[in-house]
Enzyme design. Sequence first.
Site, PDB file in Angstrom:
ATOM      1  CB  ALA A 102      14.773  16.803  19.181  1.00 43.68           C
ATOM      2  CD  GLN A 131      14.432  18.776   7.917  1.00 39.38           C
ATOM      3  OE1 GLN A 131      14.823  18.193   8.773  1.00 39.38           O
ATOM      4  NE2 GLN A 131      13.142  18.436   7.818  1.00 39.38           N
ATOM      5  NE  ARG A 145      13.764  14.534   3.910  1.00 35.33           N
ATOM      6  CZ  ARG A 145      12.281  14.607   5.131  1.00 35.33           C
ATOM      7  NH1 ARG A 145      11.194  14.416   4.864  1.00 35.33           N
ATOM      8  NH2 ARG A 145      12.851  15.027   6.567  1.00 35.33           N
ATOM      9  CD1 TRP A 174      13.718  11.806   6.929  1.00 35.40           C
ATOM     10  CD2 TRP A 174      13.052  10.073   7.608  1.00 35.40           C
ATOM     11  NE1 TRP A 174      13.485  12.211   7.992  1.00 35.40           N
ATOM     12  CE2 TRP A 174      13.414  10.979   8.998  1.00 35.40           C
ATOM     13  CE3 TRP A 174      12.737   8.261   7.709  1.00 35.40           C
ATOM     14  CZ2 TRP A 174      12.098  11.377  10.250  1.00 35.40           C
ATOM     15  CZ3 TRP A 174      12.772   8.429   9.344  1.00 35.40           C
ATOM     16  CH2 TRP A 174      11.936   9.567   9.627  1.00 35.40           C
ATOM     17  CG  HIS A 191      16.383  13.489   9.175  1.00 33.24           C
ATOM     18  ND1 HIS A 191      15.891  12.554  10.059  1.00 33.24           N
ATOM     19  CD2 HIS A 191      18.306  12.911   8.883  1.00 33.24           C
ATOM     20  CE1 HIS A 191      16.696  11.677  10.389  1.00 33.24           C
ATOM     21  NE2 HIS A 191      17.601  12.015   9.744  1.00 33.24           N
ATOM     22  CB  VAL A 195      11.071  11.415  19.367  1.00 37.33           C
ATOM     23  CG1 VAL A 195      12.136  13.002  19.127  1.00 37.33           C
ATOM     24  CG2 VAL A 195      10.261  11.219  18.213  1.00 37.33           C
TER      25      VAL A 195
HETATM   26  C1  FA5 Z   1      12.094  14.959   9.681  1.00 31.00           C
HETATM   27  O1  FA5 Z   1      12.906  14.875   8.496  1.00 31.00           O
HETATM   28  C2  FA5 Z   1      12.735  15.016  11.590  1.00 31.00           C
HETATM   29  N1  FA5 Z   1      13.873  14.912  11.058  1.00 31.00           N
HETATM   30  C3  FA5 Z   1      11.641  15.614  12.073  1.00 31.00           C
HETATM   31  C4  FA5 Z   1      12.410  15.467  13.621  1.00 31.00           C
HETATM   32  C5  FA5 Z   1      13.443  16.132  13.977  1.00 31.00           C
HETATM   33  C6  FA5 Z   1      11.396  15.088  14.329  1.00 31.00           C
HETATM   34  C7  FA5 Z   1      13.975  15.853  15.906  1.00 31.00           C
HETATM   35  C8  FA5 Z   1      11.605  14.564  15.853  1.00 31.00           C
HETATM   36  C9  FA5 Z   1      12.381  15.103  16.557  1.00 31.00           C
HETATM   37  P1  FA5 Z   1       9.653  15.474   8.536  1.00 31.00           P
HETATM   38  O2  FA5 Z   1       9.868  14.942   7.246  1.00 31.00           O
HETATM   39  O3  FA5 Z   1       8.616  15.520   9.077  1.00 31.00           O
HETATM   40  O4  FA5 Z   1      11.017  14.547   9.450  1.00 31.00           O
HETATM   41  O5  FA5 Z   1      10.729  16.823   8.096  1.00 31.00           O
HETATM   42  C10 FA5 Z   1      10.113  17.788   8.974  1.00 31.00           C
HETATM   43  C11 FA5 Z   1       9.870  18.988   8.283  1.00 31.00           C
HETATM   44  O6  FA5 Z   1       9.993  19.588   7.279  1.00 31.00           O
HETATM   45  C12 FA5 Z   1       8.281  18.383   7.904  1.00 31.00           C
HETATM   46  O7  FA5 Z   1       7.726  19.063   8.134  1.00 31.00           O
HETATM   47  C13 FA5 Z   1       7.991  20.112   6.751  1.00 31.00           C
HETATM   48  O8  FA5 Z   1       8.038  21.020   7.057  1.00 31.00           O
HETATM   49  C14 FA5 Z   1       9.469  19.679   6.016  1.00 31.00           C
HETATM   50  N2  FA5 Z   1       9.640  19.034   5.078  1.00 31.00           N
HETATM   51  C15 FA5 Z   1       9.487  17.812   5.146  1.00 31.00           C
HETATM   52  N3  FA5 Z   1      10.002  17.289   3.979  1.00 31.00           N
HETATM   53  C16 FA5 Z   1      10.230  18.880   2.540  1.00 31.00           C
HETATM   54  C17 FA5 Z   1      10.173  18.777   0.935  1.00 31.00           C
HETATM   55  N4  FA5 Z   1      10.099  17.415   0.657  1.00 31.00           N
HETATM   56  N5  FA5 Z   1       9.753  20.132   1.169  1.00 31.00           N
HETATM   57  C18 FA5 Z   1       9.954  21.195   2.154  1.00 31.00           C
HETATM   58  N6  FA5 Z   1       9.601  20.681   3.196  1.00 31.00           N
HETATM   59  C19 FA5 Z   1       9.723  19.564   3.786  1.00 31.00           C
END
Ligand code: FA5
Length: 354
Positions: A321, A224, A210, A169, A183, A267
């Site tokens: 979720a 998000q 991030r 993360w 997130h 999850v």
């Molecule tokens: C998460 O952040 C998890 N919290 C998501 C989740 C929630 C999983 C609930 C299961 C249950 P991830 O790091 O993959 O997962 O980010 C989710 C989405 O946020 C990605 O698919 C992408 O669309 C967006 N995202 C992630 N990092 C970035 C970034 N640096 N810039 C823009 N969009 C991003």
Amino acid sequence: MEKSEISSVKKQFDADVKKLAGDSLSIEAISLLRNSYTGKDSQLAKLFKELGTLDSKERGPAGKELNVLKQHIEESCQLLEEQYIQHKAMVDDEKQDIDLTAPFATTKESLERLQSQGASNPVSEEVEKMLSIFRTMGFHIFEARELDTEYFIFDSLNFPPNHPARENWDAFKTAEGLVPTPHTSNMQVRVMRYFKKPPVRAVIYGRCFRNEAVDVVHGHTFHQIEGLYVDKGVSVADMIGTIKAYLEAFFEQEIVWRIQPSFFPFVEPGIEFMVRCIFCKGVGCGSCKHSGWLEVAGAGMIHPNVLREAGIDPDEYTGFAWGLGLDRTILQKNGIKDIRSLFASDIRFLRHDV
Ligand code: FA5
């Protein structure tokens, strides 16, 4: 196990909380307090272990009392954190010597400058539409917290302490030990507790931060939408159907999407939603980093440990979720090729000149 043992732990804890209030309050002190009362070597952990030695008649009531005490400790620590953050914000405000009540300048030049401001940012425009789609599906809308504790961002989500998965993360940390949330999942346990018991239907919108290697699809700041649905008999099919219905309503055109397995500690099973790049139709181009696909959401069935942390019995209820990246779907829908344009404050972009 004597009843008096449980109440003496509570008494001692309440006394320690009182001692912490005031100037000695800090995030480190609260974290130490929480660990010393709920950590592996705590008196509470010892009492939980002793439960196994009790006969079956005593075990139920004693277990209940211990859970009530655990929740009391957790809620008190959370309250202390909130008090600390508010207190700190107040002190910081007092230190500023900007006069917030000063009137706007009303010279001709300043009025012209005001009138020449651009249009609203595509994120602000689209967010309302996104939330209204979920509202019509029956979800309650919440706003996410941007600065939070490691407990809500990681610990409450089934991340063991120091587990390497935390590094995925790329979180920042403030000098006080708080974390600009990477997130919106930091709201999961909080919102489930808010509902007290299922059904839980909630959508939470917020900004995430991030320490990212920034590129066309990765911002250091992005948005998000987290979703939660918990009830009796909620299935993987409900999850896929809900996210698919949302994506179709949002894009207002046919999109090609796919899912693939993924890992998130909170999850089980975990999946990722991918949308085929609208620019190259899957062939591969600069906007999708030559993969033809863009990952738009992580999702999965909520882990039993997370339901338990929120006070929900995983033997009775199930739920899903998701965490959807707004900015990437906005790029795709609006034909914007680089995520950085959303935050570059380039007035020509907002006026749709570039
Ligand atoms: C998460 O952040 C998890 N919290 C998501 C989740 C929630 C999983 C609930 C299961 C249950 P991830 O790091 O993959 O997962 O980010 C989710 C989405 O946020 C990605 O698919 C992408 O669309 C967006 N995202 C992630 N990092 C970035 C970034 N640096 N810039 C823009 N969009 C991003």
